[in-house]
Structures are given as C-alpha cells and as structure tokens.
Design an enzyme around this catalytic site. Sequence first.
Site, mmCIF file in Angstrom:
data_model
loop_
_atom_site.group_PDB
_atom_site.id
_atom_site.type_symbol
_atom_site.label_atom_id
_atom_site.label_comp_id
_atom_site.label_asym_id
_atom_site.label_seq_id
_atom_site.Cartn_x
_atom_site.Cartn_y
_atom_site.Cartn_z
ATOM 1 N N LYS A 297 0.843 -1.212 0.000
ATOM 2 C CA LYS A 297 0.000 0.000 0.000
ATOM 3 C C LYS A 297 0.875 1.258 0.000
ATOM 4 C CE LYS A 297 -1.668 1.587 4.010
ATOM 5 N NZ LYS A 297 -1.318 2.961 4.362
ATOM 6 N N ASN A 298 1.903 1.282 0.859
ATOM 7 C CA ASN A 298 2.687 2.504 1.030
ATOM 8 C C ASN A 298 3.704 2.739 -0.082
ATOM 9 O OD1 ASN A 298 1.135 2.975 3.201
ATOM 10 N ND2 ASN A 298 2.672 2.416 4.732
ATOM 11 N N CYS B 194 -5.323 13.013 13.086
ATOM 12 C CA CYS B 194 -5.128 11.558 12.965
ATOM 13 C C CYS B 194 -5.080 10.968 14.364
ATOM 14 C CB CYS B 194 -3.826 11.283 12.216
ATOM 15 S SG CYS B 194 -3.505 9.531 12.017
ATOM 16 N N ARG C 291 0.380 14.889 13.204
ATOM 17 C CA ARG C 291 1.119 14.565 11.977
ATOM 18 C C ARG C 291 1.289 15.827 11.146
ATOM 19 N NH1 ARG C 291 -1.077 8.998 9.523
ATOM 20 N NH2 ARG C 291 0.906 9.075 8.408
ATOM 21 N N ASP D 261 4.681 0.798 12.240
ATOM 22 C CA ASP D 261 3.468 0.148 11.737
ATOM 23 C C ASP D 261 3.367 -1.312 12.163
ATOM 24 O OD1 ASP D 261 3.438 1.966 8.556
ATOM 25 O OD2 ASP D 261 2.924 2.553 10.592
ATOM 26 N N ARG E 129 -8.507 -0.479 4.843
ATOM 27 C CA ARG E 129 -7.630 0.516 4.220
ATOM 28 C C ARG E 129 -6.293 -0.094 3.820
ATOM 29 N NH1 ARG E 129 -7.311 6.128 7.172
ATOM 30 N NH2 ARG E 129 -6.012 6.359 5.310
HETATM 31 C C1 EPZ Z 1 4.334 6.967 6.358
HETATM 32 O O1 EPZ Z 1 3.554 8.076 6.807
HETATM 33 C C2 EPZ Z 1 3.369 5.768 6.310
HETATM 34 N N1 EPZ Z 1 2.264 6.086 5.416
HETATM 35 C C3 EPZ Z 1 2.820 5.489 7.704
HETATM 36 O O2 EPZ Z 1 2.062 4.275 7.630
HETATM 37 C C4 EPZ Z 1 3.977 5.228 8.658
HETATM 38 O O3 EPZ Z 1 3.471 5.096 9.960
HETATM 39 C C5 EPZ Z 1 4.961 6.417 8.628
HETATM 40 O O4 EPZ Z 1 5.397 6.667 7.278
HETATM 41 C C6 EPZ Z 1 6.190 6.163 9.466
HETATM 42 O O5 EPZ Z 1 6.834 5.009 9.067
HETATM 43 C C7 EPZ Z 1 2.450 5.960 4.081
HETATM 44 O O6 EPZ Z 1 3.510 5.652 3.578
HETATM 45 C C8 EPZ Z 1 1.258 6.211 3.228
HETATM 46 P P1 EPZ Z 1 6.359 10.361 8.338
HETATM 47 P P2 EPZ Z 1 4.169 9.568 6.751
HETATM 48 O O7 EPZ Z 1 6.224 11.680 7.650
HETATM 49 O O8 EPZ Z 1 5.074 9.701 5.618
HETATM 50 C C9 EPZ Z 1 6.909 13.656 11.694
HETATM 51 C C10 EPZ Z 1 0.195 2.846 7.821
HETATM 52 O O9 EPZ Z 1 -0.219 2.303 8.843
HETATM 53 N N2 EPZ Z 1 6.746 14.664 10.620
HETATM 54 O O10 EPZ Z 1 7.500 9.497 7.987
HETATM 55 O O11 EPZ Z 1 3.017 10.491 6.883
HETATM 56 C C11 EPZ Z 1 5.621 12.872 11.934
HETATM 57 O O12 EPZ Z 1 4.735 13.553 12.773
HETATM 58 C C12 EPZ Z 1 0.639 4.324 7.887
HETATM 59 O O13 EPZ Z 1 0.297 2.291 6.724
HETATM 60 C C13 EPZ Z 1 6.986 15.979 10.902
HETATM 61 O O14 EPZ Z 1 7.323 16.342 12.027
HETATM 62 O O15 EPZ Z 1 4.990 9.572 8.126
HETATM 63 C C14 EPZ Z 1 6.151 11.577 12.542
HETATM 64 O O16 EPZ Z 1 6.352 11.757 13.901
HETATM 65 C C15 EPZ Z 1 0.272 4.970 9.181
HETATM 66 N N3 EPZ Z 1 6.810 16.892 9.908
HETATM 67 C C16 EPZ Z 1 7.485 11.397 11.818
HETATM 68 O O17 EPZ Z 1 7.838 12.659 11.260
HETATM 69 C C17 EPZ Z 1 6.429 16.533 8.624
HETATM 70 O O18 EPZ Z 1 6.268 17.380 7.745
HETATM 71 C C18 EPZ Z 1 7.448 10.357 10.700
HETATM 72 O O19 EPZ Z 1 6.327 10.609 9.899
HETATM 73 C C19 EPZ Z 1 6.209 15.174 8.357
HETATM 74 C C20 EPZ Z 1 6.374 14.245 9.372
#
Ligand code: EPZ
Length: 420
Positions: free
Chosen positions: A22-23, A116, A121, A307, A399
């Site tokens: 999915k990701n 969320c 996020r 995850d 999802r």
């Molecule tokens: C991806 O989300 C995945 N989703 C998430 O999987 C997964 O939990 C996450 O990466 C972490 O591995 C998809 O790929 C569609 P991040 P993403 O930006 O990219 C902080 C699932 O269950 N951050 O890597 O949105 C954020 O708050 C889903 O399949 C900022 O501070 O996650 C978090 O603490 C849930 N500022 C950390 O970075 C930003 O602009 C990592 O988040 C962006 C993120």
Amino acid sequence: MDKLVIEGGFPLKGEVEISGAKNAALPILAATLLTDERCVIKNAPSLRDVSTMLKILRSLGVKVQMQNSRIVVTPSGYNKCVAPYKLVSTMRASICVLGSLVAKKGYAEVSIPGGCVIGPRPIDLHLKGIKSLGANIQIKAGYIIAQGKKLKGCHIYLGGPFGSSVLATANVMMAATLSKGVTIIENAACEPEIVDLIDFLTKMGAKIKGRNSHILEIEGVKRLGGAEHTLIPDRIEVGTYILASAITRGQVSIKGARLEHLGVLIDKLKEMGLTIANDDGIISVKITKPLKPINVTTLAYPGFPTDMQAQMMALMSVTEGISAVTEKIYPERFMHVSELGRMGAEIMLEGPTAIIKGVRQLSGASVMASDLRASAALVLAGLVAKGRTDISRVYHLDRGYEKIEEKLSRLGAKIWREKE
Ligand code: EPZ
C-alpha cells in the site's frame, strides 16, 4: 458498517500470498502526475486507500483503470490541480500529489490533511522542501496553494523532531525530478517504499542517486515518460502474518515476501525465540520453544517499524514475562492498549513507553478498531483469545489489508464478517 467476528484458539497452518505494498502504491500513483504518458502499475492491492488515490487522480482529469491487480493510468493533458478536502480528509497520504502537481503544472491546491488518531502529523517538512525548490506556498481556507513555474534544485535538510519523513521525502523528490539543476535531500527517508518510488521514477527517466541511503541527489530533467512497474510486496502485511502464525503457535509459510525488507523485525522475533526460515522467497515461521519477553523501540527505517508496534504488543501480551515498547515516531500511538486491556491484556503506559506483563490467556470481547494497525493487533488478539471477539469499525482494516478474513480463513482461522 461491518464488523469482524473471530472464534479464537485455532493454530494457523498453511500458505498465504502477500499483496503489493500500500505505502509504495500511493506515492507511485501520485508520481504518474509527473508525465503525460501512460503508466502501468502491477501487483497493486485492492484496498480502500488505493481506490481513494484513484479517485483523486480521476478528480484531476486523469484516466484510470484497475483490473485485478493491474492499474493503467493515462494522465495525458489532465487539466485540474485541486485535491479536494472530501477525499484528502479520508486519507493523509493524498498530500503526496502536491510535489508532482506543482512540478508538472506549476500550480497545486491540496487540502491540508485533517487530524489523525495516531497522534500529531504535521506537514511542515513537505512545505519546507517544496518552498526550498522555489515554489510560493500559501495556506488559504484549509488548502495549501503552491505556485512555481520555474522550480530550481537546491540543498534541503529534511529532518524533523522524529527523524526523516517518508512522504515528505517522496513529495520533495518528485518535485525535484522536474526542477532545474541538482537537488540534494539530506536526512531523506530510505524505506523500501521510497526505494520502490525511486525505481519507478528512474524508469520514467528521472536521474536520482543515493538509492537505499539517507542522502538523495536528483538532477532535474525537462520531461518524464511513462513506465511499467511491479510494486514490491507489503512488508507490514508480511510482518502481520508472521505474528499471526506466532501468536496462534501455528506453522505458516508466506509467499511473495521480501525478507530483506523486514530487517530488525526479524532480529527481534528471533530474539523472542521464533524460528524463521527463508526458502526461495517463501518465509516459514514456527515456534519450537516458549517465547521470551523483549524490548523494542520504533524508529525510521531500517529501525523497528512503527506500523508493526501494535501487532507486536498483541504478541507480547501473551508472552510470559515483562516486555516493553517505546514509540519514538508517534509517541501517542497507543489506541489499541485499552482495547487489548478489554481482552485481559496487562499493559501500563509511561509516556511513550508501554510495559507489557504477559498473561496466560486473553478472553474474547467486543472491541473497537481506531486505526489501521491497531485493528490488525485486535485481529491477532482475537485469533488467540478464548471465545468470541467482535471487532467493530473494520473499515480501518480495509484501508491496508487485502481480503484479510479470506486469507486467515484459508489458514484455518474461524473469522467472518457481519453487518453491525
Ligand atoms: C508513512 O507516513 C506511512 N504512510 C505510515 O504508515 C507510517 O506510519 C509512517 O510513514 C512512518 O513510518 C504511508 O507511507 C502512506 P512520516 P508519513 O512523515 O510519511 C513527523 C500505515 O499504517 N513529521 O514518515 O506520513 C511525523 O509527525 C501508515 O500504513 C513531521 O514532524 O509519516 C512523525 O512523527 C500509518 N513533519 C514522523 O515525522 C512533517 O512534515 C514520521 O512521519 C512530516 C512528518
């Protein structure tokens, strides 16, 4: 609305086939907006999130067809640049159309994703990266308005308080592929899904160095072509089925998986006492001795995946002794704790750490899914619990898990879907 019902206590046996990731599918579908030419994505999972992304592409004027696990995208001359609130609010990953749209069309209007349940996020890194490439960014009426006809490559440090960001890396990298000159992204995410996106963009004609590393170098090109691509298997689905086999003390083989994508998860499971073998892409899982308690800390890849945190907690809740989970990516990602508690699990929360005291037996109960991975943890708990478990709001599960009750039934689980 549907719910899932599980009669627990049946060890899982047999073979299960893994679906596409999915990701990886979501950012790769967004990347098709970078070209006017036809793209074919294979091994695509039939999931609610994938159909949401297809709806977004259609709302932008892109022609999309999905048959079985094959998606044909014909973006030629799409003429809209607005990703609407009604779609984006159902799936945060929609944000990753921002980079492609502004790079290809010089303009993008993308609704800001809402809240969320797994915790705050923010999208500051996405906006910082796209702004650094020279786009003008405004926030208006809940929308990000990005304008930038002539994006220009530059050096971007893309690190946040919790380390690298997967989708911010994807967004900025996609915009940089059509920007003038060279872009360096430092502290880039290097999840297998990001590597799969790099492979797809490279097939389209992008020039990207630094695959599998935290530093990406992208040399912008004038235009990108179409491409055909087979998605990698879903490593989180693989991890979930390994734990389903372990928690039921079963013996399952997993087909179509890439063990190298699971790195530290496999190390941790071996530390617990699981026997995991890989025979030509078929992973077999078995338990030959009582499992031991362990500690895990979630980190960005190649660290322990957040995850898999909830599913791991379900296994720890029936593993004798004291285990601990520290959540370093989403410190509040513990919605599953109270629901596991309803089934008799003994879990105490101390800030971002959960202390789990293993119990002999969980008991079936009515529980509620709150998010995708929390619902997977409740399914695992239901498989081992005594009696019947009813899991409501399983739309969360749909999802990210393709045909989960069919796959589990074929492994001998007593699981079915009912209307609530
Ligand atoms: C991806 O989300 C995945 N989703 C998430 O999987 C997964 O939990 C996450 O990466 C972490 O591995 C998809 O790929 C569609 P991040 P993403 O930006 O990219 C902080 C699932 O269950 N951050 O890597 O949105 C954020 O708050 C889903 O399949 C900022 O501070 O996650 C978090 O603490 C849930 N500022 C950390 O970075 C930003 O602009 C990592 O988040 C962006 C993120």
